[in-house]
Motif scaffolding. Sequence first.
Motif, PDB file in Angstrom:
ATOM      1  N   ARG A   9     -90.767 -72.143   1.910  1.00 33.21           N
ATOM      2  CA  ARG A   9     -91.785 -73.051   2.435  1.00 33.21           C
ATOM      3  C   ARG A   9     -91.508 -73.251   3.924  1.00 33.21           C
ATOM      4  N   LEU A  10     -91.893 -72.223   4.685  1.00 31.75           N
ATOM      5  CA  LEU A  10     -91.515 -72.173   6.086  1.00 31.75           C
ATOM      6  C   LEU A  10     -92.630 -71.563   6.909  1.00 31.75           C
ATOM      7  N   ASP A  11     -92.941 -72.206   8.016  1.00 38.14           N
ATOM      8  CA  ASP A  11     -93.836 -71.636   9.020  1.00 38.14           C
ATOM      9  C   ASP A  11     -93.031 -71.504  10.305  1.00 38.14           C
ATOM     10  N   LEU A  12     -92.887 -70.282  10.769  1.00 35.17           N
ATOM     11  CA  LEU A  12     -92.046 -70.005  11.923  1.00 35.17           C
ATOM     12  C   LEU A  12     -92.796 -69.109  12.890  1.00 35.17           C
ATOM     13  N   THR A  13     -92.878 -69.523  14.135  1.00 37.71           N
ATOM     14  CA  THR A  13     -93.514 -68.724  15.177  1.00 37.71           C
ATOM     15  C   THR A  13     -92.462 -68.276  16.184  1.00 37.71           C
ATOM     16  N   VAL A  14     -92.489 -66.991  16.502  1.00 39.63           N
ATOM     17  CA  VAL A  14     -91.579 -66.436  17.513  1.00 39.63           C
ATOM     18  C   VAL A  14     -92.438 -65.983  18.685  1.00 39.63           C
ATOM     19  N   PRO A  15     -92.528 -66.788  19.747  1.00 41.86           N
ATOM     20  CA  PRO A  15     -93.405 -66.439  20.868  1.00 41.86           C
ATOM     21  C   PRO A  15     -92.818 -65.337  21.733  1.00 41.86           C
ATOM     22  N   ASP A  16     -93.691 -64.659  22.471  1.00 39.39           N
ATOM     23  CA  ASP A  16     -93.233 -63.691  23.456  1.00 39.39           C
ATOM     24  C   ASP A  16     -92.328 -64.388  24.468  1.00 39.39           C
ATOM     25  N   GLY A  17     -91.307 -63.666  24.893  1.00 40.69           N
ATOM     26  CA  GLY A  17     -90.409 -64.206  25.896  1.00 40.69           C
ATOM     27  C   GLY A  17     -89.349 -65.143  25.367  1.00 40.69           C
ATOM     28  N   ARG A  18     -89.254 -65.277  24.029  1.00 41.20           N
ATOM     29  CA  ARG A  18     -88.316 -66.233  23.451  1.00 41.20           C
ATOM     30  C   ARG A  18     -87.376 -65.554  22.470  1.00 41.20           C
ATOM     31  N   ILE A  19     -86.180 -66.107  22.363  1.00 38.79           N
ATOM     32  CA  ILE A  19     -85.207 -65.696  21.356  1.00 38.79           C
ATOM     33  C   ILE A  19     -85.039 -66.860  20.401  1.00 38.79           C
ATOM     34  N   VAL A  20     -85.473 -66.674  19.172  1.00 41.90           N
ATOM     35  CA  VAL A  20     -85.416 -67.718  18.152  1.00 41.90           C
ATOM     36  C   VAL A  20     -84.383 -67.327  17.103  1.00 41.90           C
ATOM     37  N   ALA A  21     -83.533 -68.274  16.729  1.00 41.33           N
ATOM     38  CA  ALA A  21     -82.535 -68.036  15.693  1.00 41.33           C
ATOM     39  C   ALA A  21     -82.942 -68.783  14.421  1.00 41.33           C
ATOM     40  N   LEU A  22     -82.828 -68.098  13.297  1.00 36.22           N
ATOM     41  CA  LEU A  22     -83.110 -68.693  12.001  1.00 36.22           C
ATOM     42  C   LEU A  22     -81.792 -68.808  11.246  1.00 36.22           C
ATOM     43  N   ALA A  23     -81.362 -70.030  10.984  1.00 35.23           N
ATOM     44  CA  ALA A  23     -80.100 -70.280  10.295  1.00 35.23           C
ATOM     45  C   ALA A  23     -80.407 -70.819   8.908  1.00 35.23           C
ATOM     46  N   CYS A  24     -80.034 -70.057   7.886  1.00 35.40           N
ATOM     47  CA  CYS A  24     -80.345 -70.423   6.500  1.00 35.40           C
ATOM     48  C   CYS A  24     -79.070 -70.839   5.775  1.00 35.40           C
ATOM     49  N   ALA A  25     -79.084 -72.045   5.205  1.00 36.42           N
ATOM     50  CA  ALA A  25     -77.932 -72.513   4.439  1.00 36.42           C
ATOM     51  C   ALA A  25     -77.694 -71.626   3.225  1.00 36.42           C
ATOM     52  N   ASP A  26     -78.766 -71.132   2.622  1.00 38.62           N
ATOM     53  CA  ASP A  26     -78.678 -70.256   1.455  1.00 38.62           C
ATOM     54  C   ASP A  26     -78.993 -68.824   1.895  1.00 38.62           C
ATOM     55  N   PRO A  27     -78.050 -67.888   1.747  1.00 36.38           N
ATOM     56  CA  PRO A  27     -78.304 -66.502   2.156  1.00 36.38           C
ATOM     57  C   PRO A  27     -79.534 -65.895   1.501  1.00 36.38           C
ATOM     58  N   ARG A  28     -79.921 -66.397   0.336  1.00 36.40           N
ATOM     59  CA  ARG A  28     -81.114 -65.862  -0.329  1.00 36.40           C
ATOM     60  C   ARG A  28     -82.377 -66.142   0.472  1.00 36.40           C
ATOM     61  N   ASP A  29     -82.408 -67.257   1.175  1.00 28.23           N
ATOM     62  CA  ASP A  29     -83.560 -67.535   2.033  1.00 28.23           C
ATOM     63  C   ASP A  29     -83.613 -66.557   3.200  1.00 28.23           C
ATOM     64  N   ALA A  30     -82.456 -66.237   3.764  1.00 27.84           N
ATOM     65  CA  ALA A  30     -82.413 -65.243   4.840  1.00 27.84           C
ATOM     66  C   ALA A  30     -82.881 -63.892   4.329  1.00 27.84           C
ATOM     67  N   ASP A  31     -82.431 -63.508   3.147  1.00 27.79           N
ATOM     68  CA  ASP A  31     -82.850 -62.230   2.567  1.00 27.79           C
ATOM     69  C   ASP A  31     -84.358 -62.201   2.330  1.00 27.79           C
ATOM     70  N   ALA A  32     -84.917 -63.335   1.895  1.00 29.69           N
ATOM     71  CA  ALA A  32     -86.359 -63.402   1.641  1.00 29.69           C
ATOM     72  C   ALA A  32     -87.157 -63.222   2.927  1.00 29.69           C
ATOM     73  N   VAL A  33     -86.685 -63.826   4.002  1.00 38.11           N
ATOM     74  CA  VAL A  33     -87.374 -63.680   5.286  1.00 38.11           C
ATOM     75  C   VAL A  33     -87.293 -62.239   5.775  1.00 38.11           C
ATOM     76  N   ILE A  34     -86.119 -61.627   5.672  1.00 33.72           N
ATOM     77  CA  ILE A  34     -85.956 -60.236   6.113  1.00 33.72           C
ATOM     78  C   ILE A  34     -86.850 -59.313   5.288  1.00 33.72           C
ATOM     79  N   ALA A  35     -86.931 -59.551   3.979  1.00 31.66           N
ATOM     80  CA  ALA A  35     -87.788 -58.722   3.127  1.00 31.66           C
ATOM     81  C   ALA A  35     -89.251 -58.863   3.542  1.00 31.66           C
ATOM     82  N   ALA A  36     -89.673 -60.094   3.824  1.00 32.57           N
ATOM     83  CA  ALA A  36     -91.060 -60.330   4.212  1.00 32.57           C
ATOM     84  C   ALA A  36     -91.366 -59.675   5.558  1.00 32.57           C
TER      85      ALA A  36
END
Length: 233
Positions: A9-36
Amino acid sequence: MLVSPSQTRLDLTVPDGRIVALACADPRDADAVIAAVGGKGESTGVHLGDPTNPERSSLEVTTRTRFSTRADLLVEPHVVDLFDGTLREQLATRLPEGSEEGWEERALHAAGAEDLLRILPESYDTRILDRGANLSGGQRQRIALARAVAADAPVLVLHDPTTAVDAVTEQHIAEALVAARRDEDRATLLVTRSPALLRAADEVVYVRGGRLAAQGDHLDLMDRDDYREMVQR
């Protein structure tokens, strides 16, 4: 790039010119984002462009469209995939046409891997075995990172790119990588819990329990007990 994966349940925008870090407490959430972001699904919720702005074209990254987005989006997973070939061939896997002279050095610098030129017996012409069998884990990881930087993709997504290196090298990579991607027409998403990368990012998005828990500067988020505990593990 807009990321709204159905698995979280996440809405994340990565604008041009920016470096955004996504830190997930649960590695499964990170895996889900990478898969998507990698287009694994018929409806991933990941868009290149801005689907909320009718004046800008937008394309959802899915199983059917992911090959047509390869020129604009590069996802470098945590698992390193090297083939049998020279160091230069590894780095040039997705090199854009017309790359300026010295691209190899710039890519290695951004990945904290300049020392490989002194270690490898034939420098750029050293043969790398399949899966990097003749390299250490840190060397494999840094070559994969340098390869991703050399591709110079408009949107670059990196998943845990520094887990096999020491803290000093990780800090160097964080600073050099951000400098290499600091361009007004480049967007970068770092999916990581590395303190060095989180400090270097323009913004940190903290996900806990599959949803947005907080976002902001890394140092400000360190005031949260749960965030601090996560990054200090």
